[in-house]
Design a protein around this motif. Sequence first.
Motif, PDB file in Angstrom:
ATOM      1  N   MET A   1       0.930  -1.281  -0.292  1.00 33.43           N
ATOM      2  CA  MET A   1      -0.126  -0.012   0.060  1.00 33.43           C
ATOM      3  C   MET A   1       0.784   1.277   0.286  1.00 33.43           C
ATOM      4  SD  MET A   1      -2.449  -1.578  -0.423  1.00 33.43           S
ATOM      5  CE  MET A   1      -3.624   0.080  -0.004  1.00 33.43           C
ATOM      6  N   ALA A   2       1.624   1.167   0.671  1.00 32.50           N
ATOM      7  CA  ALA A   2       2.550   2.303   0.838  1.00 32.50           C
ATOM      8  C   ALA A   2       3.538   2.644  -1.004  1.00 32.50           C
ATOM      9  CB  ALA A   2       3.847   2.461   2.301  1.00 32.50           C
ATOM     10  N   TRP A   3       3.735   1.485  -1.855  1.00 28.80           N
ATOM     11  CA  TRP A   3       4.345   1.911  -2.834  1.00 28.80           C
ATOM     12  C   TRP A   3       3.175   2.432  -3.367  1.00 28.80           C
ATOM     13  CZ3 TRP A   3       8.752   1.368  -4.429  1.00 28.80           C
ATOM     14  CH2 TRP A   3      10.054   1.052  -3.586  1.00 28.80           C
ATOM     15  N   ASN A   4       2.258   2.178  -3.240  1.00 27.06           N
ATOM     16  CA  ASN A   4       0.977   2.335  -4.297  1.00 27.06           C
ATOM     17  C   ASN A   4       1.093   3.974  -3.861  1.00 27.06           C
ATOM     18  OD1 ASN A   4      -1.189   2.000  -6.879  1.00 27.06           O
ATOM     19  ND2 ASN A   4      -2.122   2.234  -4.397  1.00 27.06           N
ATOM     20  N   ASN A   5       0.569   4.270  -2.753  1.00 23.13           N
ATOM     21  CA  ASN A   5       0.335   5.493  -2.479  1.00 23.13           C
ATOM     22  C   ASN A   5       1.836   6.373  -3.195  1.00 23.13           C
ATOM     23  OD1 ASN A   5      -1.687   5.276  -0.910  1.00 23.13           O
ATOM     24  ND2 ASN A   5      -1.092   4.745   0.635  1.00 23.13           N
ATOM     25  N   LEU A   6       3.544   5.726  -2.317  1.00 22.71           N
ATOM     26  CA  LEU A   6       4.190   6.862  -3.107  1.00 22.71           C
ATOM     27  C   LEU A   6       3.885   6.582  -4.669  1.00 22.71           C
ATOM     28  CD1 LEU A   6       6.918   7.502  -2.537  1.00 22.71           C
ATOM     29  CD2 LEU A   6       7.868   5.207  -2.611  1.00 22.71           C
ATOM     30  N   GLY A   7       3.585   6.203  -5.494  1.00 18.91           N
ATOM     31  CA  GLY A   7       3.044   5.757  -6.566  1.00 18.91           C
ATOM     32  C   GLY A   7       2.319   6.723  -7.914  1.00 18.91           C
TER      33      GLY A   7
ATOM     34  N   ALA B   1       7.360   2.009 -11.308  1.00 24.97           N
ATOM     35  CA  ALA B   1       7.411   0.695 -11.203  1.00 24.97           C
ATOM     36  C   ALA B   1       7.713   1.243  -9.726  1.00 24.97           C
ATOM     37  CB  ALA B   1       8.995   2.203 -10.675  1.00 24.97           C
ATOM     38  N   ALA B   2       7.095   2.291  -9.124  1.00 21.88           N
ATOM     39  CA  ALA B   2       6.104   1.955  -7.740  1.00 21.88           C
ATOM     40  C   ALA B   2       4.494   0.762  -7.318  1.00 21.88           C
ATOM     41  CB  ALA B   2       5.781   3.192  -6.879  1.00 21.88           C
ATOM     42  N   HIS B   3       3.599   1.171  -9.025  1.00 19.36           N
ATOM     43  CA  HIS B   3       2.999   0.359  -8.844  1.00 19.36           C
ATOM     44  C   HIS B   3       3.238  -0.862  -9.786  1.00 19.36           C
ATOM     45  CE1 HIS B   3       0.513   4.420  -8.021  1.00 19.36           C
ATOM     46  NE2 HIS B   3       0.890   5.262  -8.709  1.00 19.36           N
ATOM     47  N   VAL B   4       3.578  -1.036 -10.381  1.00 20.08           N
ATOM     48  CA  VAL B   4       3.942  -2.342 -10.433  1.00 20.08           C
ATOM     49  C   VAL B   4       4.662  -2.869  -9.376  1.00 20.08           C
ATOM     50  CG1 VAL B   4       6.095  -3.910 -11.810  1.00 20.08           C
ATOM     51  CG2 VAL B   4       4.934  -1.601 -13.150  1.00 20.08           C
ATOM     52  N   ARG B   5       5.740  -2.509  -8.554  1.00 15.59           N
ATOM     53  CA  ARG B   5       5.655  -2.962  -7.295  1.00 15.59           C
ATOM     54  C   ARG B   5       5.502  -3.563  -6.467  1.00 15.59           C
ATOM     55  NH1 ARG B   5       8.344  -7.035  -5.080  1.00 15.59           N
ATOM     56  NH2 ARG B   5       9.298  -6.007  -3.366  1.00 15.59           N
TER      57      ARG B   5
ATOM     58  N   ASN C   1      -4.153   2.868 -10.347  1.00 16.00           N
ATOM     59  CA  ASN C   1      -3.134   3.830 -10.522  1.00 16.00           C
ATOM     60  C   ASN C   1      -1.823   3.915 -11.948  1.00 16.00           C
ATOM     61  OD1 ASN C   1      -4.614   4.425  -8.637  1.00 16.00           O
ATOM     62  ND2 ASN C   1      -3.419   3.731  -7.749  1.00 16.00           N
ATOM     63  N   PHE C   2      -1.717   2.152 -11.923  1.00 17.70           N
ATOM     64  CA  PHE C   2      -0.472   2.068 -12.869  1.00 17.70           C
ATOM     65  C   PHE C   2      -1.084   2.325 -14.585  1.00 17.70           C
ATOM     66  CE2 PHE C   2       1.153  -1.806 -16.142  1.00 17.70           C
ATOM     67  CZ  PHE C   2       2.714  -0.970 -15.735  1.00 17.70           C
ATOM     68  N   GLY C   3      -2.378   2.529 -14.851  1.00 23.16           N
ATOM     69  CA  GLY C   3      -3.049   2.376 -15.875  1.00 23.16           C
ATOM     70  C   GLY C   3      -3.525   4.015 -16.599  1.00 23.16           C
ATOM     71  N   ASN C   4      -3.639   5.049 -15.276  1.00 20.83           N
ATOM     72  CA  ASN C   4      -3.331   6.337 -15.198  1.00 20.83           C
ATOM     73  C   ASN C   4      -2.014   7.248 -15.053  1.00 20.83           C
ATOM     74  OD1 ASN C   4      -5.988   6.793 -14.769  1.00 20.83           O
ATOM     75  ND2 ASN C   4      -6.021   7.231 -12.396  1.00 20.83           N
ATOM     76  N   ALA C   5      -0.827   6.245 -14.746  1.00 21.50           N
ATOM     77  CA  ALA C   5       1.082   6.754 -15.521  1.00 21.50           C
ATOM     78  C   ALA C   5       0.766   6.220 -16.509  1.00 21.50           C
ATOM     79  CB  ALA C   5       1.280   6.308 -14.045  1.00 21.50           C
TER      80      ALA C   5
END
Length: 106
Positions: free
Chosen positions: A42-48, A62-66, A86-90
């Motif tokens: 969840m921290a990786w997702n928020n960081l992304g 990269a953060a969303h993939v992790r 979120n990965f798709g948005n990026a």
Amino acid sequence: MRLAPCLSGYLRWRRHFDDAIGVGSAAQKAAHAIGNRRCEAMAWNNLGVALHGSGRVDEAIAAHVRSRDLLRDLGDRQGEAEAWHNFGNALAAKGQIEQAMEAYDP
């Protein structure tokens, strides 16, 4: 570590992306250090999301993939779906529309 999710939404809302990145990074490192993979994901997702907001889209991807990979390993389908979104948005922000469409509908 538990404070980070509370702060991240507020910091992004106020557009304090550098602070949100710092909080997210600290939360990710703390969760990793104690072996809490769910909080780490969840921290990786928020960081992304914070990285994306600051214009650091490659790092956000990269953060969303992790995050996605950790959540998939944990069997957290809802969290994984959020990371995919979120990965798709990026990806869309980078103009990678085909890849973004695949992320929205894996």
